[in-house]
Design a protein around this motif. Structure first.
Motif, PDB file in Angstrom:
ATOM      1  N   ARG A 249      15.026   3.917  10.795  1.00 50.31           N
ATOM      2  CA  ARG A 249      13.817   3.400  11.443  1.00 50.31           C
ATOM      3  C   ARG A 249      13.680   1.897  11.229  1.00 50.31           C
ATOM      4  N   SER A 250      13.906   1.423  10.012  1.00 51.12           N
ATOM      5  CA  SER A 250      13.779  -0.006   9.725  1.00 51.12           C
ATOM      6  C   SER A 250      14.825  -0.824  10.472  1.00 51.12           C
ATOM      7  N   LEU A 251      16.024  -0.265  10.632  1.00 53.95           N
ATOM      8  CA  LEU A 251      17.055  -0.957  11.402  1.00 53.95           C
ATOM      9  C   LEU A 251      16.679  -1.019  12.877  1.00 53.95           C
ATOM     10  N   THR A 252      16.177   0.096  13.405  1.00 51.84           N
ATOM     11  CA  THR A 252      15.770   0.130  14.815  1.00 51.84           C
ATOM     12  C   THR A 252      14.659  -0.876  15.098  1.00 51.84           C
ATOM     13  N   GLN A 253      13.735  -1.013  14.167  1.00 52.82           N
ATOM     14  CA  GLN A 253      12.623  -1.947  14.316  1.00 52.82           C
ATOM     15  C   GLN A 253      13.009  -3.376  13.941  1.00 52.82           C
ATOM     16  N   LYS A 254      14.259  -3.570  13.498  1.00 53.33           N
ATOM     17  CA  LYS A 254      14.799  -4.884  13.130  1.00 53.33           C
ATOM     18  C   LYS A 254      14.022  -5.538  11.989  1.00 53.33           C
ATOM     19  N   LEU A 255      13.497  -4.687  11.102  1.00 55.03           N
ATOM     20  CA  LEU A 255      12.844  -5.201   9.904  1.00 55.03           C
ATOM     21  C   LEU A 255      13.871  -5.665   8.886  1.00 55.03           C
ATOM     22  N   VAL A 256      15.058  -5.041   8.913  1.00 57.18           N
ATOM     23  CA  VAL A 256      16.157  -5.397   8.031  1.00 57.18           C
ATOM     24  C   VAL A 256      17.453  -5.360   8.839  1.00 57.18           C
ATOM     25  N   ALA A 257      18.523  -5.864   8.231  1.00 59.68           N
ATOM     26  CA  ALA A 257      19.841  -5.826   8.864  1.00 59.68           C
ATOM     27  C   ALA A 257      20.810  -5.091   7.944  1.00 59.68           C
ATOM     28  N   ALA A 258      21.845  -4.492   8.532  1.00 62.13           N
ATOM     29  CA  ALA A 258      22.854  -3.755   7.766  1.00 62.13           C
ATOM     30  C   ALA A 258      24.218  -4.412   7.964  1.00 62.13           C
ATOM     31  N   VAL A 259      24.935  -4.602   6.857  1.00 63.42           N
ATOM     32  CA  VAL A 259      26.253  -5.234   6.888  1.00 63.42           C
ATOM     33  C   VAL A 259      27.256  -4.286   6.238  1.00 63.42           C
ATOM     34  N   PRO A 260      28.405  -4.016   6.878  1.00 66.86           N
ATOM     35  CA  PRO A 260      29.395  -3.110   6.284  1.00 66.86           C
ATOM     36  C   PRO A 260      29.900  -3.603   4.932  1.00 66.86           C
ATOM     37  N   LEU A 261      30.291  -2.675   4.081  1.00 64.40           N
ATOM     38  CA  LEU A 261      30.901  -2.986   2.794  1.00 64.40           C
ATOM     39  C   LEU A 261      32.415  -2.913   2.961  1.00 64.40           C
ATOM     40  N   THR A 262      33.077  -4.030   2.832  1.00 60.96           N
ATOM     41  CA  THR A 262      34.521  -4.207   3.044  1.00 60.96           C
ATOM     42  C   THR A 262      34.866  -4.028   4.522  1.00 60.96           C
ATOM     43  N   GLU A 263      36.045  -4.409   4.867  1.00 61.28           N
ATOM     44  CA  GLU A 263      36.491  -4.355   6.261  1.00 61.28           C
ATOM     45  C   GLU A 263      36.518  -2.930   6.789  1.00 61.28           C
TER      46      GLU A 263
END
Length: 298
Positions: A249-263
């Motif tokens: 939900r927080s990602l959809t609302q762009k309250l936070v961002a998600a970054v992959p761990l390692t390639e």
């Protein structure tokens, strides 16, 4: 049977708390009365059930099997009483669901809506305590189904894979890390890191991502609720590593961002666990099937 229900309650409580005093408080009797009850149980069985280890009581090898039986049987007896009361009152079957580790309930409205044709026979409740005491809530009957990001190793449980997920770095959308294609553990050395547990939980970020790198996080703050962690990240008070699904939900609302761990990312599998003793319980199995269909529609 040589033991009465009061003895089985004693076994469960002493096994859980490790002392007569705390067990007596939990059961609601005096320590003296519980000591006499333990002596009576051991007299009936003809051998010791517990032995002293410092100030604690530890089950003997033979006593351990009795303690485990008590931990399984008492919740079942309690469940049978509640089921009887509900059936006698023509009430629906109650099934309790918990989510381990994360307070992730964004999926609940849609799931409950999918149960509309079954609600006359099924009532679903959600147990917040499972977030911190996942295994214990399932073992004691406080929950009937447990959605967990780790497959708990307990011979009393059955499990089914439910969700393919991944652990991700969670940042403020304007954080310098938010635009990176992925991060490595060394990137975290000097950041303000928020964690919901200081314990090195098996299968999570410390064991799989941070520890192998050999780095030491210098700025760690413990925040025991994942919802609170996400709120803090949303105002740029730190970063964390969390389940991507849990913060949908927080990602959809762009309250936070998600970054992959390692390639290659850091995959995570969620499971739904039940007690093996509920293999033929119709309400639990109905809810289990509904969960599997909801998360993995065919």
């Amino acid at each position: 049977m040589r033991l009465d229900i009061k003895h089985w309650k004693l076994l469960e409580a002493v096994g859980k708390y490790g002392s007569l005093g705390r067990a007596a408080d939990a059961i609601g009797v005096t320590q003296s009365a519980l000591s006499h009850r333990l002596a009576e149980a051991e007299r009936r069985l003809g051998c010791p059930i517990f032995e002293r280890e410092g100030r604690r009581l530890r089950p003997t090898p033979a006593g351990q099997s009795l303690v485990q039986a008590a931990q399984l049987l008492l919740p079942e007896l309690s469940r049978a009483e509640k089921d009887f009361e509900q059936t006698a009152q023509n009430a629906s079957h109650l099934v309790r669901i918990g989510v381990a580790a994360y307070s992730a309930y964004h999926w609940v409205p849609g799931f409950l809506a999918s149960l509309t044709v079954k609600r006359e026979k099924l009532q679903v409740d959600f147990v917040a305590a499972a977030t911190r005491e996942a295994e214990n809530t399932l073992l004691t009957g406080a929950t009937d189904l447990l959605i967990s990001p780790v497959n708990i190793d307990n011979s009393a449980f059955s499990s089914v894979p439910l969700i393919d997920d991944e652990l991700v770095l969670v940042t403020h959308p304007q954080h310098p890390f938010a635009d990176k294609p992925w991060i490595i553990a060394e990137d975290l050395a000097d950041v303000d890191y928020l964690t919901y547990s200081l314990d090195a939980l098996p299968g999570f970020e410390y064991e799989r991502f941070i520890k192998p790198s050999g780095i030491r996080l210098r700025h760690i703050q413990s925040v025991e609720m994942t919802d609170a962690i996400v709120e803090m990240i949303g105002v740029d008070l730190g970063i964390s590593i969390l389940s991507k699904w849990a913060i949908t939900r927080s990602l959809t609302q762009k309250l936070v961002a998600a970054v992959p761990l390692t390639e290659n990312g850091l995959p995570l599998t969620w499971y739904v666990l039940t007690r093996k003793s509920d293999a033929k319980h119709p309400a639990v199995q109905l809810t289990l099937d509904a969960l599997c269909q909801w998360f993995n529609p065919r």
